[in-house]
Design a protein around this motif. Structure first.
Motif, short mmCIF file in Angstrom:
data_model
loop_
_atom_site.label_atom_id
_atom_site.label_comp_id
_atom_site.label_asym_id
_atom_site.label_seq_id
_atom_site.Cartn_x
_atom_site.Cartn_y
_atom_site.Cartn_z
N LEU A 114 -22.28 -18.38 24.16
CA LEU A 114 -23.69 -18.09 23.94
C LEU A 114 -24.17 -16.89 24.74
N ASN A 115 -23.95 -16.91 26.04
CA ASN A 115 -24.44 -15.81 26.86
C ASN A 115 -23.77 -14.49 26.49
N GLY A 116 -22.48 -14.54 26.18
CA GLY A 116 -21.78 -13.33 25.77
C GLY A 116 -22.39 -12.71 24.53
N ASN A 117 -22.76 -13.56 23.57
CA ASN A 117 -23.44 -13.07 22.37
C ASN A 117 -24.75 -12.37 22.71
N PHE A 118 -25.51 -12.98 23.61
CA PHE A 118 -26.79 -12.40 24.00
C PHE A 118 -26.59 -11.06 24.71
N TYR A 119 -25.62 -11.01 25.63
CA TYR A 119 -25.40 -9.77 26.38
C TYR A 119 -25.06 -8.61 25.44
N PHE A 120 -24.15 -8.86 24.50
CA PHE A 120 -23.73 -7.79 23.60
C PHE A 120 -24.84 -7.42 22.62
N SER A 121 -25.56 -8.43 22.13
CA SER A 121 -26.68 -8.13 21.23
C SER A 121 -27.72 -7.26 21.94
N LYS A 122 -28.09 -7.66 23.13
CA LYS A 122 -29.08 -6.91 23.90
C LYS A 122 -28.60 -5.49 24.18
N ALA A 123 -27.31 -5.34 24.45
CA ALA A 123 -26.77 -4.02 24.79
C ALA A 123 -26.82 -3.05 23.63
N VAL A 124 -26.68 -3.54 22.39
CA VAL A 124 -26.66 -2.63 21.23
C VAL A 124 -28.03 -2.50 20.57
N LEU A 125 -28.93 -3.44 20.80
CA LEU A 125 -30.16 -3.47 20.02
C LEU A 125 -31.09 -2.29 20.30
N SER A 126 -31.16 -1.84 21.54
CA SER A 126 -32.04 -0.71 21.81
C SER A 126 -31.58 0.52 21.02
N HIS A 127 -30.27 0.69 20.90
CA HIS A 127 -29.71 1.79 20.11
C HIS A 127 -30.02 1.60 18.63
N MET A 128 -29.84 0.38 18.13
CA MET A 128 -30.11 0.12 16.72
C MET A 128 -31.60 0.28 16.40
N VAL A 129 -32.45 -0.12 17.33
CA VAL A 129 -33.89 0.03 17.13
C VAL A 129 -34.25 1.51 17.01
N GLU A 130 -33.68 2.33 17.87
CA GLU A 130 -33.94 3.77 17.81
C GLU A 130 -33.50 4.37 16.48
N ARG A 131 -32.40 3.89 15.94
CA ARG A 131 -31.88 4.42 14.68
C ARG A 131 -32.57 3.81 13.47
N GLY A 132 -33.20 2.67 13.67
CA GLY A 132 -33.88 2.01 12.57
C GLY A 132 -32.94 1.34 11.58
N CYS A 133 -31.79 0.89 12.08
CA CYS A 133 -30.84 0.18 11.22
C CYS A 133 -29.77 -0.47 12.08
N GLY A 134 -29.07 -1.44 11.50
CA GLY A 134 -27.97 -2.08 12.21
C GLY A 134 -27.68 -3.46 11.63
N LYS A 135 -26.47 -3.91 11.88
CA LYS A 135 -26.04 -5.24 11.43
C LYS A 135 -25.39 -5.97 12.60
N ILE A 136 -25.86 -7.18 12.86
CA ILE A 136 -25.23 -8.05 13.84
C ILE A 136 -24.75 -9.31 13.12
N VAL A 137 -23.50 -9.68 13.36
CA VAL A 137 -22.93 -10.89 12.78
C VAL A 137 -22.40 -11.76 13.91
N ASN A 138 -22.93 -12.98 14.01
CA ASN A 138 -22.51 -13.93 15.04
C ASN A 138 -21.59 -14.99 14.44
N VAL A 139 -20.47 -15.22 15.09
CA VAL A 139 -19.54 -16.25 14.62
C VAL A 139 -19.86 -17.55 15.32
N SER A 140 -20.30 -18.53 14.54
CA SER A 140 -20.68 -19.84 15.05
C SER A 140 -19.57 -20.86 14.73
#
Length: 248
Positions: A114-140
């Motif tokens: 769980l925490n690993g998913n959050f860390y990686f999502s948070k790390a890439v999201l600011s970049h994706m927000v700036e670009r206005g696009c992105g895909k995140i896929v979580n394996v549950s």
């Protein structure tokens, strides 16, 4: 080439489902940054990716350390100039009954899954927000939706957390044109099956409506769909890949 010119980060990419995801994304045109703890196996995956004509960066690191996520994100952007896709696949399971679970083991499973998913999502999201696009896929896991006596309580609880994180991020990031979805594997044929007795294998298979186990490629193909433009109007969903063992 569903992912031509795309750049993807895949965690837990050294074996099993993660390795199949990495190969499938590369086969469909993506360059990769792959993350795991086994450098030897990661280099083998990277070699396979490069044979397909794709670029591949290797990161041997612990997803429970937020600095790992930051480093992978920054170096991936530094090398490729962008991140289009993040696949949070890294995960572990333990098989202790509740009364036997050590607190250290509980925290470790939750940290990875769980925490690993959050860390990686948070790390890439600011970049994706700036670009206005992105895909995140979580394996549950289907264990998130129904109790399983062959898994430690920390496993199902952490994967249930992943399912909620998927929905929350999807809602929050939709206005930035970022899709966040998940895939929920059921019984999949991985190296873990080598530990099963013939009787247990037969029991598990007989409980699957399709009467067979899934393969890592079955999961990887759904991840490919969710990472591609084919899923552009899909967000906040977690797709079951379990042969019908859990339906909703």
């Amino acid at each position: 080439m569903m992912l031509a010119d795309k750049v993807a980060i895949v965690t837990g990419a050294s074996r099993g489902i993660g390795r199949s995801i990495a190969n499938t994304l590369a086969e469909n045109g993506a360059s990769l940054a792959i993350v795991g703890t086994n450098l030897k196996l990661l280099n083998e995956v990277c070699s396979d990716v490069e044979k397909m004509g794709r670029e591949c960066l290797v990161f041997a690191g612990d997803v429970t350390n937020p600095e790992t996520a930051e480093e992978v994100s920054k170096k991936t952007i530094g090398h490729f100039g962008k991140i289009d896709i993040l696949v949070n696949n890294a995960g572990i399971n333990m098989r202790s009954a509740t009364l036997d679970v050590e607190l250290e083991d509980w925290h470790h499973v939750v940290d990875v899954n769980l925490n690993g998913n959050f860390y990686f999502s948070k790390a890439v999201l600011s970049h994706m927000v700036e670009r206005g696009c992105g895909k995140i896929v979580n394996v549950s896991s289907s264990t998130a939706k129904s109790g399983h006596k062959n898994a430690a309580p920390s496993y199902g609880a952490s994967k249930a957390g992943v399912d909620y994180l998927t929905r929350h991020l999807a809602l929050e990031m939709a206005r930035y044109n970022i899709n966040v979805n998940g895939v929920s594997p059921g019984p999949i044929e991985t190296d873990m099956i080598k530990q099963w007795s013939d009787d247990y294998f037969e029991k598990v298979t007989s409980n699957v409506p399709l009467k067979r186990l899934g393969t890592p490629k079955n999961v990887a193909d759904v991840v490919l769909f969710l990472a591609s433009s084919m899923s552009d109007f899909l967000t906040g969903e977690t797709i079951n890949v379990n042969g019908g063992t859990y339906m909703n």
